[in-house]
Write a protein that holds these residues in place. Structure first.
Motif: not given
Length: 228
Positions: A114, A116, A143, A145-146, A149, A166, A169-170, A172-173
């Motif tokens: 990943t 950005y 991003d 978060r997209e 997914r 971040m 959030p990462a 959690e995904l």
């Protein structure tokens, strides 16, 4: 030659680690200046640091990267998610592990990276090509978060080395995709313990079923195992 046993890759990594280390002092000075600016709002400090690091080749330390390679070989990792590819230094170690696991046992494998920053992604892809490891890497630009997914199949290893806000959030995904026994490695968790509070709140939530410990690498390296 190190544990990678790949002369061509070693030469590339030597060059990249040297470039990373050359920026260490500038990064340290920036953080010292940031920490002295007590009149600056925390969100402003975070934004300044993010902007400062946007073009920096800030790689995972060699000993940590080699440890990640060993972990991936030990558990025969075939699907790895890396949070924060940057110029692709640690990605090369992860992809080398996947390549070597495939060579040893057949089948397929991939590192999902990943990033950005478009320029960092461009440079990383050039390094992957130079190393001959492109076919083992799925670099997702944008991003996370997209871009995260969609993850097909169970994840064996996750490496977190990114702007700290971040990190949770990462995780959690990716967490729903972590197989039993999967390993999550996160950098600098001792050095920035307070900043990682949200990350540790998730890791230490009994519902997430992690067992975690901070390994004694420089700055601390968190190793968490998904136990179900």
């Amino acid at each position: 030659m190190t544990i990678l046993n790949d002369t061509h890759l070693e030469r590339l990594l030597d060059r990249l680690h040297e470039a990373s280390e050359a920026q260490t002092e500038a990064i340290r000075e920036h953080r010292d200046e940031r920490d002295r600016a007590v009149d600056r709002a925390p969100e402003d400090q975070a934004a300044l640091t993010k902007n400062f690091l946007a073009d920096k080749l800030y790689a995972l330390d060699r000993d940590k990267a080699e440890f990640c390679y060993q972990v991936c070989r030990t558990i025969d990792a075939r699907r790895i998610v890396e949070i924060g590819t940057s110029y692709g230094v640690s990605t090369l170690y992860l992809a080398a592990a996947v390549r070597d696991n495939v060579r040893a046992g057949g089948g397929i494998g991939v590192v999902i990276g990943t990033e950005y920053e478009p320029e960092k992604a461009r440079a990383a892809r050039a390094h992957f090509e130079e190393a001959g490891l492109t076919r083992f890497i799925d670099l997702r630009e944008g991003d996370l978060r997209e871009t995260l997914r969609q993850i097909d199949g169970p994840v064996d290893v996750m490496l977190v080395d990114i702007w700290i806000p971040m990190a949770r959030p990462a995780l959690e995904l990716v967490a729903p995709h972590l197989r039993p026994g999967a390993i999550v490695v996160c950098d600098n968790t001792e050095q920035h313990r307070a900043a990682y509070a949200d990350y540790f709140a998730f890791i230490n939530d009994p519902a997430q079923q992690f067992r975690t410990m901070t390994l004694p690498f420089g700055g601390g390296l968190e190793m968490s195992v998904r136990c179900t």
